[in-house]
Design a protein around this motif. Structure first.
Motif, PDB file in Angstrom:
ATOM      1  N   ALA A  25       0.831  -1.201   0.000  1.00 12.47           N
ATOM      2  CA  ALA A  25       0.000   0.000   0.000  1.00 12.47           C
ATOM      3  C   ALA A  25       0.866   1.251   0.000  1.00 12.47           C
ATOM      4  CB  ALA A  25      -0.939  -0.005   1.208  1.00 12.47           C
ATOM      5  N   THR A  29       1.193   4.236  -2.761  1.00  8.72           N
ATOM      6  CA  THR A  29       1.149   5.664  -2.424  1.00  8.72           C
ATOM      7  C   THR A  29       2.316   6.393  -3.082  1.00  8.72           C
ATOM      8  OG1 THR A  29       0.012   5.296  -0.327  1.00  8.72           O
ATOM      9  CG2 THR A  29       1.276   7.331  -0.527  1.00  8.72           C
ATOM     10  N   LYS A  52      -9.231  10.653  -2.911  1.00  6.57           N
ATOM     11  CA  LYS A  52      -8.542   9.648  -2.091  1.00  6.57           C
ATOM     12  C   LYS A  52      -7.806  10.314  -0.931  1.00  6.57           C
ATOM     13  CE  LYS A  52      -6.597   6.028  -3.940  1.00  6.57           C
ATOM     14  NZ  LYS A  52      -5.748   5.145  -4.762  1.00  6.57           N
ATOM     15  N   ALA A  55     -10.278  11.198   1.704  1.00  4.34           N
ATOM     16  CA  ALA A  55     -10.755  10.001   2.390  1.00  4.34           C
ATOM     17  C   ALA A  55      -9.644   9.294   3.159  1.00  4.34           C
ATOM     18  CB  ALA A  55     -11.369   9.035   1.368  1.00  4.34           C
ATOM     19  N   GLU A  56      -8.452   9.901   3.161  1.00  7.21           N
ATOM     20  CA  GLU A  56      -7.286   9.351   3.859  1.00  7.21           C
ATOM     21  C   GLU A  56      -6.990   7.917   3.423  1.00  7.21           C
ATOM     22  OE1 GLU A  56      -7.650   9.981   8.092  1.00  7.21           O
ATOM     23  OE2 GLU A  56      -8.051  12.108   7.813  1.00  7.21           O
ATOM     24  N   GLU A  57      -7.059   7.691   2.094  1.00  7.98           N
ATOM     25  CA  GLU A  57      -6.841   6.362   1.539  1.00  7.98           C
ATOM     26  C   GLU A  57      -5.390   6.100   1.143  1.00  7.98           C
ATOM     27  OE1 GLU A  57      -9.609   5.518  -1.611  1.00  7.98           O
ATOM     28  OE2 GLU A  57     -11.317   6.150  -0.380  1.00  7.98           O
ATOM     29  N   ALA A  59      -1.857   5.163   2.134  1.00 10.59           N
ATOM     30  CA  ALA A  59      -1.130   4.587   3.267  1.00 10.59           C
ATOM     31  C   ALA A  59       0.232   5.261   3.418  1.00 10.59           C
ATOM     32  CB  ALA A  59      -0.933   3.088   3.048  1.00 10.59           C
TER      33      ALA A  59
END
Length: 178
Positions: A25, A29, A52, A55-57, A59
């Motif tokens: 992940a 990022t 994203k 939405a703090e997606e 990592a």
């Protein structure tokens, strides 16, 4: 084997199994950040990136105070980001449509290193009002840009006045870079 030891062992196994997933992940990022910084995204992908981010997606990507007194809005990636021939864990994110890789350099070498980076990218020109900024505000630094088409502009920014010891290189989408 006592129940609490079995639970600890099970937790250790679960954590070990999750570590590769976290690493993957974080690599995703770093790749997403590099694509943004290197002007590889479309306008739609920039919008998706920001969704994203909201939405703090991502990592391993968070705001950082590591810039000290520098006037940079720094974020830090758990995995270093490679872009424009440079590598750093730091990202300067001045707007939702502009992101730069930020990397530390020895103070006093910022402009020399920034100019070498701009030469390596090629075709870069100083911002049109750069001399006026230097004369009017006694600003010290460089701000070189190169339009890439499709509303994308690569930028090398060195702000010795407000961010000594840092060089940034990145991309602005749309009208992010005037």
């Amino acid at each position: 084997m006592p129940t609490h030891i079995r639970r600890i062992a099970a937790l250790a196994v679960a954590c070990a199994a999750a570590m590769p997933l976290a690493s993957l992940a974080q690599n995703d990022t770093a790749k997403a950040l590099a694509d943004f910084v290197e002007c590889k995204l479309s306008a739609e992908q920039v919008a998706q990136f920001n969704q994203k981010l909201d939405a703090e997606e991502f990592a391993g990507f968070a705001q950082s105070d590591d810039g000290g007194s520098a006037a940079l809005m720094l974020w830090k990636s758990a995995q270093p980001v490679s872009a424009w021939g440079e590598k750093s864990a730091y990202i300067n994110f001045p707007s939702r449509k502009e992101m730069h890789l930020a990397f530390k350099v020895p103070e006093g070498q910022e402009i020399k290193i920034g100019e070498a980076l701009a030469a390596r990218i090629g075709g870069m020109k100083p911002r049109p009002d750069l001399e006026a900024m230097k004369e009017t505000y006694d600003w010290k630094g460089m701000d070189s840009r190169k339009p890439l088409g499709a509303d994308k502009t690569v930028r090398v920014l060195v702000d010795v006045s407000y961010a000594p010891g840092w060089v940034t290189v990145g991309c602005g989408y749309g009208d992010a870079i005037q």
